[in-house]
Design an enzyme around this catalytic site. Structure first.
Site, short mmCIF file in Angstrom:
data_model
loop_
_atom_site.label_atom_id
_atom_site.label_comp_id
_atom_site.label_asym_id
_atom_site.label_seq_id
_atom_site.Cartn_x
_atom_site.Cartn_y
_atom_site.Cartn_z
N ILE A 85 70.02 -53.75 82.97
CA ILE A 85 69.85 -53.49 81.54
C ILE A 85 71.20 -53.51 80.84
O ILE A 85 71.33 -54.04 79.72
CB ILE A 85 69.12 -52.17 81.33
CG1 ILE A 85 67.67 -52.29 81.84
CG2 ILE A 85 69.11 -51.76 79.86
CD1 ILE A 85 66.92 -50.99 81.95
N ILE B 271 80.68 -41.20 85.93
CA ILE B 271 80.52 -40.24 84.85
C ILE B 271 80.64 -38.79 85.33
O ILE B 271 80.79 -37.88 84.52
CB ILE B 271 79.18 -40.43 84.11
CG1 ILE B 271 77.99 -40.29 85.07
CG2 ILE B 271 79.15 -41.75 83.38
CD1 ILE B 271 76.65 -40.23 84.37
N SER C 228 63.16 -42.77 79.80
CA SER C 228 62.13 -43.52 80.51
C SER C 228 60.75 -43.02 80.11
O SER C 228 60.56 -41.83 79.81
CB SER C 228 62.31 -43.33 82.02
OG SER C 228 61.18 -43.80 82.73
N TYR D 15 62.52 -38.71 89.68
CA TYR D 15 63.22 -39.55 88.71
C TYR D 15 62.82 -39.17 87.29
O TYR D 15 63.66 -38.97 86.41
CB TYR D 15 62.91 -41.03 88.98
CG TYR D 15 63.35 -41.94 87.86
CD1 TYR D 15 64.70 -42.16 87.61
CD2 TYR D 15 62.41 -42.56 87.03
CE1 TYR D 15 65.10 -42.98 86.57
CE2 TYR D 15 62.81 -43.38 86.00
CZ TYR D 15 64.16 -43.59 85.77
OH TYR D 15 64.55 -44.40 84.73
N LYS E 174 65.05 -37.44 83.94
CA LYS E 174 65.10 -37.94 82.56
C LYS E 174 64.62 -36.88 81.57
O LYS E 174 65.20 -36.69 80.49
CB LYS E 174 64.27 -39.21 82.43
CG LYS E 174 64.81 -40.40 83.21
CD LYS E 174 66.18 -40.83 82.69
CE LYS E 174 66.66 -42.12 83.35
NZ LYS E 174 67.97 -42.58 82.86
#
Length: 355
Positions: free
Chosen positions: A22, A69, A139, A163, A167
């Site tokens: 992406i 990060i 997401s 996952y 998010k």
């Protein structure tokens, strides 16, 4: 708050995770829409060669820094260097995440560390540097089982896998951070299912190891690297029994990021936390996607039905009207074009990016 770029300079955008699938497509969109992206990536699931392809497509010298990060000191140094150069970072686009639903169930600690702890370290560094604009890669998995379809942004947040939980947690962190920091603006983009590739065939999806998502597995089967496609369940309450998802072209998704950055930089006064669905508003089943791919590629894709995967849901598609109205964004490319562009990438790059 950091001072904006000097007159005549393009706004500088830090793209964390910018070398991924992406990310690379979004870099193309950012350059084409008048931004100056700076990539930060640890290349754990991406290749520096992909950035060379982005430079080839755009004709721009896209700068990249290897880093993570979760490294607060490195982030501080990067923000400070950009400020010293007179071209401070004006917005962060946060794409740096582990993203495989199935893998998250077997490696939850890795997912919480990278996706949640990493975001905390990034926000802390942004606050120290006075960088007060963030666009976050969220997401559709935050919704979990649908109360009703299509999914709307007001629907409950109830993810069904680690996952999705990462998010959802980051979205809550951003809500709380925005409440505590009224000058901070966060835009969350809830992706549905991006597939395809840039129309040039120069950049596309290049998963490490066995693919975790349907479309790259279809392409791997089509080029003979897998004997058949595994279809996880054909007993869902859908027209053909297979899972239905909202697939969108990755280049449409990339343009959504540019629109979101436009929106974030405009200030968004009075509503400094926002969430938007990015999807087409149309559902396509696994077998319908296989059929479309076979039609566009001329290649047969054999498949075998296996058991459902833990955490999967039967149907999911978006109501993208809020993004249409507020961001001025619409997904315009068809499933056929997604298949055509994806195959153009795969057949010309059967082994992905060169090492």
């Amino acid at each position: 708050m950091s001072e904006p770029a000097q007159a005549g300079q393009l706004p500088r955008i830090l793209v964390a995770g910018g070398a991924g699938f992406i990310g690379t497509h979004t870099l193309v969109s950012l350059v084409q829409n008048g931004y100056r992206p700076l990539v930060l990536d640890n290349f754990s699931n991406s290749s520096p060669a992909a950035l060379d392809r982005v430079r080839q497509i755009t004709g721009a010298e896209v700068e990249a820094v290897r880093g993570d990060i979760r490294d607060g000191n490195a982030l501080d140094q990067l923000f400070q260097r950009c400020a010293d150069e007179g071209a401070p970072i004006e917005c962060v686009l946060h794409l740096a995440a582990l993203k495989a639903v199935g893998e998250s169930s077997t490696k939850p600690l890795e997912y919480y560390d990278n996706n949640v702890t990493g975001t905390l370290r990034l926000l802390e560094a942004m606050l120290r540097a006075g960088v007060m604009r963030l666009v976050f890669s969220s997401s559709a998995t935050v919704y979990g089982e649908p109360e009703s379809l299509p999914f709307q942004e007001r629907h409950r947040i109830a993810p069904t896998n680690p996952y999705g939980h990462t998010k959802a947690m980051v979205e809550q962190i951003l809500r709380d951070f925005c409440a505590a920091q009224p000058r901070f603006v966060a835009v969350c983009l809830r992706y549905f299912n991006p597939i395809g590739a840039h129309e040039s065939g120069l950049i596309g999806e290049d998963p490490r190891g066995e693919p975790n998502n349907l479309f790259p597995y279809i392409m791997r089967t089509a080029i003979g690297k897998a004997p058949f496609l595994r279809v996880f369940g054909n007993d869902y309450q859908t027209p053909d029994g297979t899972g239905v998802r909202d697939y969108l072209h990755v280049s449409d998704l990339a343009d959504g990021h540019s629109k979101a950055i436009d929106f974030a930089l405009a200030g968004n006064e009075g509503a400094n936390f926002s969430a938007f669905n990015l999807g087409t508003g149309r559902g396509t089943s696994v077998l319908e996607l296989v059929s479309a791919f076979e039609r566009e590629s001329g290649v047969r894709v054999p498949y075998q039905v296996t058991a459902r995967r833990p955490g999967d849901i039967g149907e999911a598609w978006a109501d993208p009207s809020l993004a249409n109205q507020v961001l001025g964004w619409t997904a315009g490319r068809s499933v056929d074009q997604m298949c055509r562009d994806g195959w153009n990438w795969q057949k010309n790059n059967p082994d992905g990016y060169p090492e």
